[in-house]
Design an enzyme around this catalytic site. Structure first.
Site, PDB file in Angstrom:
ATOM      1  N   ASP A  29     -59.031 -22.997  33.634  1.00 56.52           N
ATOM      2  CA  ASP A  29     -60.249 -22.476  33.190  1.00 56.52           C
ATOM      3  C   ASP A  29     -60.912 -21.431  33.699  1.00 56.52           C
ATOM      4  O   ASP A  29     -60.879 -21.261  34.811  1.00 56.52           O
ATOM      5  CB  ASP A  29     -61.377 -23.708  32.902  1.00 56.52           C
ATOM      6  CG  ASP A  29     -62.273 -23.395  31.580  1.00 56.52           C
ATOM      7  OD1 ASP A  29     -61.968 -22.586  30.875  1.00 56.52           O
ATOM      8  OD2 ASP A  29     -63.249 -24.166  31.540  1.00 56.52           O
ATOM      9  N   ASN A  77     -58.359 -25.315  20.850  1.00 59.12           N
ATOM     10  CA  ASN A  77     -58.118 -23.882  21.024  1.00 59.12           C
ATOM     11  C   ASN A  77     -57.752 -23.029  19.915  1.00 59.12           C
ATOM     12  O   ASN A  77     -57.862 -22.007  20.021  1.00 59.12           O
ATOM     13  CB  ASN A  77     -57.169 -23.402  22.379  1.00 59.12           C
ATOM     14  CG  ASN A  77     -57.885 -23.865  23.664  1.00 59.12           C
ATOM     15  OD1 ASN A  77     -57.035 -24.314  24.765  1.00 59.12           O
ATOM     16  ND2 ASN A  77     -59.201 -23.758  23.594  1.00 59.12           N
TER      17      ASN A  77
HETATM   18  C1  IPE Z   1     -59.747 -26.213  28.326  1.00 53.21           C
HETATM   19  O1  IPE Z   1     -60.459 -25.302  28.493  1.00 53.21           O
HETATM   20  C2  IPE Z   1     -58.340 -26.166  27.709  1.00 53.21           C
HETATM   21  C3  IPE Z   1     -57.549 -25.192  28.573  1.00 53.21           C
HETATM   22  C4  IPE Z   1     -57.649 -24.905  29.951  1.00 53.21           C
HETATM   23  C5  IPE Z   1     -56.244 -25.032  28.014  1.00 53.21           C
HETATM   24  P1  IPE Z   1     -61.430 -24.742  27.357  1.00 53.21           P
HETATM   25  O2  IPE Z   1     -62.112 -23.608  27.902  1.00 53.21           O
HETATM   26  O3  IPE Z   1     -60.883 -24.796  25.918  1.00 53.21           O
HETATM   27  O4  IPE Z   1     -62.429 -26.227  27.186  1.00 53.21           O
HETATM   28  P2  IPE Z   1     -63.924 -26.223  26.954  1.00 53.21           P
HETATM   29  O5  IPE Z   1     -64.269 -25.697  25.701  1.00 53.21           O
HETATM   30  O6  IPE Z   1     -64.830 -25.564  27.913  1.00 53.21           O
HETATM   31  O7  IPE Z   1     -64.456 -27.619  26.866  1.00 53.21           O
HETATM   32  C1  IPE Z   2     -58.620 -20.911  29.719  1.00 52.14           C
HETATM   33  O1  IPE Z   2     -59.569 -19.936  30.201  1.00 52.14           O
HETATM   34  C2  IPE Z   2     -57.675 -20.575  29.283  1.00 52.14           C
HETATM   35  C3  IPE Z   2     -57.299 -21.228  27.789  1.00 52.14           C
HETATM   36  C4  IPE Z   2     -58.068 -22.067  27.407  1.00 52.14           C
HETATM   37  C5  IPE Z   2     -56.316 -20.899  27.054  1.00 52.14           C
HETATM   38  P1  IPE Z   2     -60.562 -19.419  28.860  1.00 52.14           P
HETATM   39  O2  IPE Z   2     -60.076 -18.722  27.880  1.00 52.14           O
HETATM   40  O3  IPE Z   2     -61.044 -20.948  28.448  1.00 52.14           O
HETATM   41  O4  IPE Z   2     -61.729 -18.776  29.872  1.00 52.14           O
HETATM   42  P2  IPE Z   2     -63.295 -18.955  29.531  1.00 52.14           P
HETATM   43  O5  IPE Z   2     -63.531 -20.490  29.855  1.00 52.14           O
HETATM   44  O6  IPE Z   2     -63.580 -18.674  28.417  1.00 52.14           O
HETATM   45  O7  IPE Z   2     -63.924 -18.111  30.721  1.00 52.14           O
HETATM   46 MG    MG Z   3     -62.669 -22.048  29.066  1.00 52.86          MG
END
Ligand code: IPE
Ligand code: IPE
Ligand code: MG
Length: 249
Positions: A29, A77
């Site tokens: 994340d 997502n």
């Molecule tokens: C969790 O991260 C999913 C992945 C890393 C693929 P998110 O960024 O989607 O999670 P939330 O929305 O902060 O809970």
């Molecule tokens: C994790 O990074 C990757 C995926 C969920 C695909 P994020 O895209 O959630 O990055 P932040 O949390 O918005 O910084």
């Molecule tokens: Mg994220």
């Protein structure tokens, strides 16, 4: 290429072999925030995140950790802007195509978990190829959760078990943890010992709800693209200090 394949990095001396996790799971994340802080579009963070994952896989392999599971895309997502979702799907496909040869050379067993049928057809093709080509490899077990949701996984397991009951092949009282696990996407894979989440978020976000029952959790403020060998080393040192009781005394 040769140098890349042979330059094995030794495990730091303060990591004790028999106190290492056998299976590490990561919620990758913070890619978007990483990019935003640099004034770049979010997708640049995803691109950098791939390099981090590649380095972590090599690190696990070099240090004798037998399984790595990474959360790449959740069932939630899809709710992101279409351009970001499209970019991610194309990125997964391209990386898989580019990396398959090296994964084979490193003897990696690759597996995708999640509701894969809903992914773009061309990505499904690459996934099938990667899983088939590497299925007999004896090296590290590398699992990528794509279009994965813990609740969705549990529901599809319930459906499959219900069908068996309906067909008269199973009685309700026969359902136990072992039978249930056989219907999860992760069937055959030991539960993770250590869950790492980057970027400071203190939640599971629908990842491996069943499998994480007794995992040790490690949350770091480091954003995923910055999670390097040193950061992983720190996580493992922390893990080594834990006393896993599993409810006992
Ligand atoms: C969790 O991260 C999913 C992945 C890393 C693929 P998110 O960024 O989607 O999670 P939330 O929305 O902060 O809970
Ligand atoms: C994790 O990074 C990757 C995926 C969920 C695909 P994020 O895209 O959630 O990055 P932040 O949390 O918005 O910084
Ligand atoms: Mg994220």
């Amino acid at each position: 290429m040769i140098a890349k394949l042979t330059a094995l990095q030794q495990r730091p001396a303060d990591l004790v072999g028999d106190r290492l996790p056998k299976h590490v799971a990561v919620i990758m994340d913070g890619n978007g925030r990483w990019a935003k802080r640099r004034g770049m579009p979010r997708i640049m963070g995803h691109r950098r995140g791939v390099d981090t994952l590649k380095a972590l896989l090599r690190c696990c392999d070099d240090w004798g950790i037998g399984a790595l599971t990474a959360y790449a895309f959740s069932t939630e997502n899809w709710g992101r802007p279409g351009e970001e979702v499209d970019f991610l799907m194309t990125l997964f496909e391209r990386v898989l195509r580019q990396e398959l040869q090296e994964l084979m050379a490193k003897n990696v067993r690759i597996r995708f978990v999640g509701h894969l049928q809903a992914l773009p057809a061309s990505l499904q093709t690459e996934i099938e190829r990667a899983m088939l080509d590497t299925q007999d490899n004896q090296g590290i077990q590398f699992t990528i959760a794509t279009n994965y949701g813990g609740r969705q996984e549990i529901i599809q397991a319930c459906r499959a078990i219900a069908v068996q009951i309906q067909q008269g092949n199973l009685a309700p009282e026969e359902i136990d943890e072992a039978i249930f696990e056989r219907h999860l996407y992760t069937q055959g894979l030991e539960d993770p010992d250590l869950l790492i989440r980057t970027s400071g978020e203190m939640r599971i976000s629908n990842f491996l709800l069943w499998q994480l029952a007794y995992a040790e959790m490690y949350i770091t403020e480091t954003l995923w693209p910055d999670f390097d060998r040193d950061a992983f080393h720190q996580a493992l040192l922390d893990y080594q200090q834990r006393h896993r009781r599993f409810g006992k005394l």
